[in-house]
Design an enzyme around this catalytic site. Structure first.
Site, PDB file in Angstrom:
ATOM      1  NE  ARG A 164     -11.027  -9.378  -2.469  1.00 47.03           N
ATOM      2  CZ  ARG A 164     -11.296  -8.440  -3.362  1.00 47.03           C
ATOM      3  NH1 ARG A 164     -11.622  -8.771  -4.612  1.00 47.03           N
ATOM      4  NH2 ARG A 164     -11.272  -7.170  -3.017  1.00 47.03           N
ATOM      5  CE  LYS A 191      -4.069  -1.648   2.524  1.00 47.60           C
ATOM      6  NZ  LYS A 191      -5.032  -1.424   1.435  1.00 47.60           N
TER       7      LYS A 191
END
Ligand code: BES
Ligand code: MN
Ligand code: ZN
Length: 502
Positions: free
Chosen positions: A362, A288
């Protein structure tokens, strides 16, 4: 951190108000310049001061408007505050009710006394009744009392002295049910605070092992709760390579934590809550950008909400069975970390091409959802800070809801409305599903423009035979800026859903 508030419901009559030996008295007043019975009693004892205040329109009585009256002669209370409650008999919106109650509570806290008394006149609310009002009051009181205080060396935390609130509310309902509602609200507020405490801890303390330890601790506190923790070895045996691929770059061991609540003697099918518990999300090899990356310690807020809600359920002794499953890992880059293009196998047998290691939530949820099937659940709700795109779609106030079962979805939306913890539904139609096609595995972990929806579509591949819903709390789980900190959401929504099921 731990600060217990005693909230009592007690009907106080206007005749006794003058002599009431409350340190702090907070009195609701309607709009329109008339003294209510309580104010008449107080005013006539003290040279008509309150009448003068209303005549001068020093307080309008609009919802949440307020006035501090430092001292009054001939009355027992030491401090008096007035809080506007809107026009008598006119229906208030829920937001107006919150304004009113928040003003009551803020005054109680700022008066710096240990005890205070609320005199609340009868309020009418859109679509809700007096029990709803008292549940909201209990929840807000506990919520607003919250202070983050883990003793990590931060100086000058203003102590909160308030310990006791006595509530008198003008209602035709039985005192016993009103008391219960106030208490239930308080329990929900405490559950939210438990979630905040866990979520606010820094990533170097709140690791997957820490969440496991905290879960074992609450299971010891309540005989109705039990806790089972799977480590990496056990998960490997179960074939959870997908979950394990997320923590592969971290020295912190990944954990699957099951907190089970047994409130029903019969073997009733459980309601299952599955929480994303990424204790820090660097993005992994798909690193990130640096800005605000500290906030990725909040990437376990889904797990924290499961942790908090199970405490609510245990405190309320709901006559149902509930299982909380927390999928916890730390997402780090490193020489053992999963790389873009790696293919991993899930517990369900489906293979996943990891195109972006930052779409890790996920991956842990896929295996946790598959694991949930062994309990033959009635419904499964997962809660996850899953996509930044959800903040673009719904902002910071509304949780994203996606489901393969419209009945479940509408029950969750309704619970959110009742609990003032709002969600809004997004579609997961088949047209979105092809966005996850992969040339090298059964599915890819990213794809398409509708990021929140494709993430849910990914999860839906692991919940095909379940009644399942997904809550994306990326926007609602924490506040930013000056008020940076966990919100405790969606503990109220989840608690209300389970209360409605009881
Ligand atoms: N935990 C983040 C989602 C997130 C980001 C929540 C910012 C709250 C604030 C999640 O793991 C993530 O990184 N998602 C990616 C998905 C993308 C790579 C498809 C995102 O939203 O950018
Ligand atoms: Mn991520
Ligand atoms: Zn994440």
């Amino acid at each position: 951190m731990k600060k217990y508030l005693t909230l009592n419901f007690d009907y106080i009559s206007p005749k006794n108000i003058k002599g009431l030996k409350a340190k702090t008295l907070i009195l609701g007043t309607y709009e329109g310049g008339k003294l209510n019975q309580f104010m008449q009693e107080l005013s006539s004892a003290s040279n008509g001061v309150l009448k003068k205040i209303l005549d001068r329109k020093d307080i309008t009585g609009r919802p949440g408007d307020g006035l501090y009256i430092p001292s009054l002669t001939n009355i027992g209370a030491e401090r008096l505050y007035l809080v506007g409650c809107g026009k008598k008999g006119k229906k208030l919106s829920k937001e107006e009710v919150h304004k009113i109650f928040n003003r009551f509570i803020a005054y109680a806290i700022s008066s710096k006394e240990e005890a205070c008394t609320f005199i609340i006149p009868n309020l009418k609310v859109e679509k809700e009744d007096d029990d709803w009002l008292l549940q909201q009051l209990g929840m807000l009181a506990e919520n607003n009392m919250y202070i983050y205080n883990p003793k990590l060396g931060k100086k000058n935390v203003t102590p909160n002295k308030l310990k006791r609130i006595t509530v008198s509310y003008d209602s035709r309902k039985k005192t016993t049910t009103l008391k219960r509602s106030l208490k239930n609200g308080q329990i929900i507020g405490k559950g939210s605070n438990a979630a905040k405490d866990l979520a606010n801890l820094p990533g170097n303390i709140c690791t997957p092992s820490y969440i496991a330890k905290a879960s074992r601790q609450v299971a010891r506190k309540y005989s109705s709760l039990s806790c089972k923790v799977l480590g990496e070895k056990e998960m490997k045996k179960l074939g959870m390579d997908c979950l394990l691929s997320v923590g592969a770059g971290s020295v912190q061991e990944s954990k699957l934590i099951c907190l089970s609540y047994k409130g029903s003697k019969t073997k009733k099918r459980p309601y299952i809550l599955v929480g994303k518990g990424i204790t820090f999300d660097t993005g992994g090899i798909s690193l990130k950008p640096g800005g605000a990356m500290d906030e990725m310690k909040f990437d376990m807020c889904g797990a924290a909400s499961v942790f908090g809600t199970l405490q609510v359920v245990a405190e309320l002794k709901l006559p149902i069975n509930v299982i909380g499953i927390i999928a916890s890992a730390e997402n780090m880059p490193g020489s053992k970390a999963t790389k873009p293009g790696d293919v991993v196998k899930t517990m369900s047998g489906l293979t996943v091409e990891v195109l972006n290691t930052d779409a890790e939530g996920r991956l842990v949820l896929a295996d946790a959802l598959t694991y949930s099937k062994r309990f033959n659940p009635k419904t499964v709700i997962d809660i996850a800070t899953l996509t930044g795109a959800c903040i673009i779609a719904l902002g910071k106030s509304t949780t994203g809801l996606m489901s393969n079962d419209d009945k479940l979805a509408s029950e969750i939306l309704k619970a959110g409305k009742t609990a003032s913890d709002l969600a809004w539904q997004l579609p997961i139609w088949d047209i979105y599903k092809k966005d996850l096609d992969s040339n090298f595995a059964d599915i890819a972990n990213i794809g398409g423009r509708a990021g929140t929806i494709t993430a849910a579509c990914f999860l839906s591949r692991f919940t095909e035979d379940l009644s399942w819903a997904h809550l994306d709390i990326a926007g609602t789980a924490w506040y930013q800026g000056k008020a940076k900190g966990a919100s405790g959401r969606p503990v109220p929504l989840l608690s209300q859903y389970l209360i409605n099921k009881s």
